[in-house]
Design an enzyme around this catalytic site. Structure first.
Site, short mmCIF file in Angstrom:
data_model
loop_
_atom_site.label_atom_id
_atom_site.label_comp_id
_atom_site.label_asym_id
_atom_site.label_seq_id
_atom_site.Cartn_x
_atom_site.Cartn_y
_atom_site.Cartn_z
N SER A 243 -7.21 1.53 -3.86
CA SER A 243 -6.86 2.84 -3.31
C SER A 243 -7.86 3.90 -3.79
O SER A 243 -9.06 3.69 -3.71
CB SER A 243 -5.41 3.18 -3.68
OG SER A 243 -4.93 4.27 -2.96
N ASP B 5 -1.28 -2.53 5.65
CA ASP B 5 -1.55 -1.24 4.98
C ASP B 5 -1.86 -0.19 6.06
O ASP B 5 -2.88 -0.28 6.74
CB ASP B 5 -2.75 -1.42 4.04
CG ASP B 5 -3.07 -0.16 3.24
OD1 ASP B 5 -2.49 0.91 3.52
OD2 ASP B 5 -3.91 -0.25 2.33
N HIS C 37 0.39 -0.74 1.72
CA HIS C 37 -0.65 -0.30 0.78
C HIS C 37 -0.40 -0.83 -0.64
O HIS C 37 -1.33 -1.17 -1.36
CB HIS C 37 -0.66 1.23 0.77
CG HIS C 37 -1.79 1.82 -0.01
ND1 HIS C 37 -3.11 1.60 0.31
CD2 HIS C 37 -1.80 2.63 -1.09
CE1 HIS C 37 -3.88 2.26 -0.54
NE2 HIS C 37 -3.12 2.88 -1.40
#
Lengths: 378, 378
Positions: A157, A322, A355
């Site tokens: 991320s 995601d 995610h």
């Protein structure tokens, strides 16, 4: 709490702090004269200092990436699934460094820290930090630890964005960049979600323009809302359906505004427990670092040009479900690297966890990650 | 403001109100002894009363679906693109009825109305209304207007859910149901977004447990946040990218928390203008009506069984970029109808506007909608 630590765990760990006294010039134009970074290390640095790996954390992460502080801890560090003996980031081979970023709230200098100019907490006066600033401060931590070249810089991320920035800013100082569940920049929708989260905090009457420490309070509702919203974007729709469906907590409708559906209960819990362990000013800074990240912007939006000088080899990983940073966003990075004939491996992992998948021990993900790390020459 | 009304506009319109005095038993177990519904009509009811069409509104909609109140109005009714002479809902053929639902804040009885038992506004004591309750109250409005069978009941989003419920509850009282950009029930993710919106309102210090009218205030921040969040789910990621991209309002980063990106400016404007025209208690009720809607729940989750007795013919329309109620959700309705060999037409419109597409004059959408409406026998 583990009764006995499992053999693939790094065990009990202790954070360390380094105080930096060389001024750090920031992207915003301001300078931090003094600052501290808190970090942990796992494994041993080899003689040639060639086995060091840097872990970069995401929005709400910190330096405690693996192991336990005490035998009473309920949970290990946030990436314990990936760091340890025999794990993808194998501490039998690698010397792992994990820090809390500047602007954080877990021990590194940030809004909660005392501003030496005023003797009071920085609060809203703490400068807005960019991904590039973080990378610069991480490079200095490398210097302190005697690491002139990382075997790999790794992150998921927002952490993956730091790994990407490392490859751009310090091409000679890392051999591999592992960029997981990231994007080369936020979309308008990503920024929009961040903006709602920020407004929730900024408009909370307990925020006091960021000076809530001095009022002995915290913008609890705002930070809770921000975290609830964040959680929706961390989970996929499928993951939410599998986890909660439309199940009612009490089996029937109440015709009121108390918790009814399981998913409401989950979100409220996630929101309120976050308030206990995170600082609202730091949350604001982290969302801005995300919004601002756009290495292509200095090259007329051309990401390939931004990556023209990278020397690191890349592993890029994305997860099918995601929707915060979808596989298409990872492919933008991969394609930009390929345009410049860079060495890049790409894996799109089939996963329904959204995610958050980057934090989870998904077998195919672990296997690919581990195989890649094993072939890194020390 | 139009200088001259265009020929395909219904022109100047005036709402009417009907006061109902027959008690209405609600799903929550409570009863409304008296209530008012405000509505507008466009076109003329034919002799055989066979050309009436009911428009059901979505979350923040109202009775003002088409035309203008005065020549000074800046905007026509919310579905003026679809209602008027020669438009899909052709007022040369149809007598169109559009109401503000019970629990609303635009003239029908709702939380802002005076509770006859206390002499004060209902506020939080207004009962939570379900889609089924709305349909029941709409049927009574039909009785008042002399309409025993609607040529069509039509709605988008939450309005489409009402059209679906109509076909289930009053199979003999409509010949066509037009269900646009809807779903047979909310997903866990849909509920999660509603819950964050509700928490924003419920936890606003100006909410006063719903009694804010008596404190001469409104939960401005909470309602604003709820609307900002809603807007993210109404637009597709592509629509946001096309509309705003990552454009900066002042062309450069400010390293502060004022508006920087255009998308932030848009959301703040949408949020704050909504506060001027909508009531927070109504917003709460509407989100609950959405959460509770699940006609299959009385049939062990079997939607086909819930639809077994419908007699209406269906037109179901979805939009490719709608991620709030995606085409897959519309196909659930279509497949359930087909399972029971019902007459259903389905169109999946290629559009980048997201959920909001149902309000827009997209040529392919207009064409399909119009063609379907034209073949309705009066």
């Amino acid at each position: 709490m583990p009764d006995i630590l499992p053999p693939d765990n790094v065990g009990l760990v202790t954070p360390q702090t380094h105080k930096f006294t060389t001024p750090l010039a920031l992207d915003c134009g301001r300078t931090l004269d003094n600052y501290e970074l808190i970090y942990e290390t796992y494994g041993s640095l080899n003689k040639s200092h060639s086995n060091a790996v840097l872990i970069c954390h995401a929005l709400s992460g910190d330096h405690h990436a693996a192991g336990y502080y005490t035998m009473q801890d309920k949970k290990p560090g946030w990436w314990d699934t990936c760091i340890g003996p025999g794990k993808p980031i194998d501490t039998n081979r690698f010397f792992v460094v994990s820090l809390n970023n500047l602007g954080g709230c877990k021990g590194s200098t940030g809004p909660k820290s005392i501003n030496p100019d005023t003797g009071k907490p920085y609060g809203p006066d703490f400068p807005i930090i960019t991904v590039r600033d973080w990378v610069k401060s991480q490079a200095r931590l490398g210097d302190v630890l005697g690491i002139s070249q990382w075997a790999a810089v790794i992150g998921g991320s927002l952490g993956g964005m730091q790994a990407l920035q490392w490859a751009i800013d310090y091409p000679n100082h890392l051999r591999h960049a592992v960029v997981i569940a990231a994007a080369p920049k936020l979309s308008a929708q990503n920024i929009a979600f961040n903006e709602v989260a920020r407004q929730a905090i900024l408009k909370d009457p307990e925020f006091y323009a960021g000076h809530y420490y001095q009022h002995d309070t915290v913008p609890r509702q705002g930070l809770m809302l921000a975290r609830m919203l964040g959680h929706i974007t961390y989970l996929s729709e499928v993951a939410m359906r599998k986890k909660f469906g439309r199940e009612l907590r009490e089996g029937k409708l109440n015709f009121g505004f108390d918790v009814e559906f399981q998913v409401e209960s989950y979100l409220r819990y996630q929101g309120s427990s976050f308030v206990e362990r995170f600082d609202a000013n730091t949350y604001l800074l982290m969302t801005k670092a995300l919004d601002y990240f756009d290495p292509a912007s200095e090259h007329d939006g051309n990401l390939s040009e931004a990556l023209a000088k990278v020397l690191a080899k890349f592993l890029v990983i994305s997860f099918t479900s995601d929707w915060r940073f979808s596989p298409a966003r990872s492919r933008e990075i991969v394609n930009a690297l390929l345009n410049k004939r860079k060495d890049v491996s790409y894996a799109e992992i089939k996963a329904h966890e959204g995610h958050d998948a980057f934090l989870m021990p998904i077998p195919h993900y672990m296997e690919i990650f581990k195989t890649y790390m094993q072939q890194i020459v020390l």
